[in-house]
Design a protein around this motif. Structure first.
Motif, PDB file in Angstrom:
ATOM      1  N   LYS A   1      75.623  59.713 -31.765  1.00  0.00           N
ATOM      2  CA  LYS A   1      76.767  59.343 -30.919  1.00  0.00           C
ATOM      3  C   LYS A   1      76.365  58.358 -29.835  1.00  0.00           C
ATOM      4  O   LYS A   1      77.183  57.574 -29.358  1.00  0.00           O
TER       5      LYS A   1
ATOM      6  N   GLU B   1      70.351  68.698 -38.031  1.00  0.00           N
ATOM      7  CA  GLU B   1      71.699  68.151 -38.157  1.00  0.00           C
ATOM      8  C   GLU B   1      72.369  68.004 -36.786  1.00  0.00           C
ATOM      9  O   GLU B   1      73.000  66.970 -36.504  1.00  0.00           O
TER      10      GLU B   1
ATOM     11  N   GLU C   1      73.351  64.375 -35.063  1.00  0.00           N
ATOM     12  CA  GLU C   1      74.744  64.134 -34.664  1.00  0.00           C
ATOM     13  C   GLU C   1      74.832  63.699 -33.204  1.00  0.00           C
ATOM     14  O   GLU C   1      75.518  62.721 -32.874  1.00  0.00           O
TER      15      GLU C   1
END
Length: 368
Positions: free
Chosen positions: A174, A166, A170
């Motif tokens: 980005k 996770e 993430e």
């Protein structure tokens, strides 16, 4: 007389695991029949990929899917499409990589023998982290204009040192960097077929020749349609570096059928069958002189949700010696040297074979 007997090849009982060096797993009759039927006619391979891929994607709750010639072939293809993106020109030049994204980030605790398939693409592997930990800032700081992807080996979820999936998704997200998950052996549970993509991974790789019980030389990539479309566009049988990993119509038919079988099976019933096999062996070898203790470990070697029987051997005898003697009797079992333990996996055993394994192990453990 069997094929192996006619050709002087020794068949073994596999009580170890779904390892490639033993041939992976067993295929069901309908899987073999699908392969035979596929071999009888000629097709447009790309159409077969598209049609079966769409059906496999719906079956596994994914946007799209692509059939490969194993998990290693899938690693190569994923690396290639991440570097080439939409450019046929760049893809056709691989493994040469002048003027394009060529860096693929891996966490040092996840390095393994299979990341060689990534390097075959021409990618430059960039390591982050160390054996103890990987910091978010290391991934954040190492992503650059040259970063083609982050590859994540799911087997590391059960070892220390890596960022969580996770966190990885993430941070990479980005920066618009795709995340590829190698989950080759991460079945069961069945939900893993969609768990990693639901978490945000762009492409996820599964072996077809392990717990899916498809052809040994098969695999599947599930993931976002944008990336799977690129796999279809550039993957075999198209020319380029991935031509070395062609997927046959027989293998696609076999794996698709095996996937149908896997999705239709009752996971609780399958677990009960495996536990019954372990109980048969455990009951026979209980009290054998060389076995000091026994334990049922409720996970596979990379965290899969199935049980294995571990037998801890008395100090006077080495587990490795028992493994050798079992091989002399044409039976594969596993062992962990540091624990002086042998172990039995029920994945590839019939009840009849389980009794053969138990008798051989009892005989050897009592000094015969």
């Amino acid at each position: 007389m069997s094929f192996y007997e006619r050709n002087g090849i020794i068949p073994y009982i596999n009580a170890h695991d779904t390892y490639t060096v033993y041939g992976g797993s067993r295929m069901a009759d309908n899987t073999l029949q699908a392969m035979r039927e596929a071999a009888e006619s000629f097709v447009d391979i790309r159409q077969m990929q598209v049609v079966l891929g769409e059906k496999a994607a719906r079956m596994t709750h994914n946007e799209a899917a692509f059939f490969t010639n194993g998990a290693a072939g899938a690693l190569l293809l994923c690396a290639c499409v991440c570097m080439a993106e939409d450019s046929e020109y760049l893809y056709r030049r691989l493994p040469e990589t002048p003027g394009q994204k060529k860096e693929i980030i891996l966490m040092r605790p996840q390095r393994n023998a299979y990341d060689t398939a990534v390097r075959v693409s021409g990618a430059q592997i960039i390591e982050i982290g160390d054996a103890d930990e990987t910091l978010e800032s290391e991934l954040e700081g190492r992503i650059s204009e040259q970063t083609a992807a982050v590859f994540y080996f799911a087997s590391s979820l059960y070892r220390r040192g890596s960022l969580s999936l996770e966190q990885t998704i993430e941070i990479a997200g980005k920066h618009g960097v795709p995340v590829v998950v190698d989950a080759a052996a991460q079945l069961p549970p069945r939900e893993n077929l969609w768990r990693f993509t639901e978490a945000g991974a762009d492409m996820v790789i599964f072996s077809g020749g392990k717990t899916l019980c498809g052809p040994q030389d098969s695999g599947i990539i599930v993931g976002k349609k944008k990336w799977i479309d690129r796999c279809i566009r550039f993957g075999a049988p198209e020319h380029g570096v991935c031509r070395v990993s062609k997927t046959s119509r027989e293998a696609m038919a076999g794996l698709y059928t095996a996937l149908e079988n896997y999705m239709a099976a009752d996971e609780r019933e399958e677990d009960e069958k495996r536990r019954k096999i372990i109980a048969l062996i455990e009951g026979r070898i209980c009290g054998c002189s060389d076995i000091m203790d026994m334990e049922i470990v409720e996970r596979g070697p990379v965290g899969q949700t199935y049980s294995r029987l571990f037998c801890y051997i008395r100090k006077e005898k080495r587990a490795e010696e028992i493994v050798r003697k079992m091989r002399e009797r044409r039976i594969y079992i596993g062992y962990e040297e540091e624990k002086n333990a042998i172990y039995i996996s029920p994945l590839n055993l019939t009840e009849e074979e389980a009794l053969v394994v138990a008798e051989a192990l009892a005989d050897i453990s009592d000094g015969n």
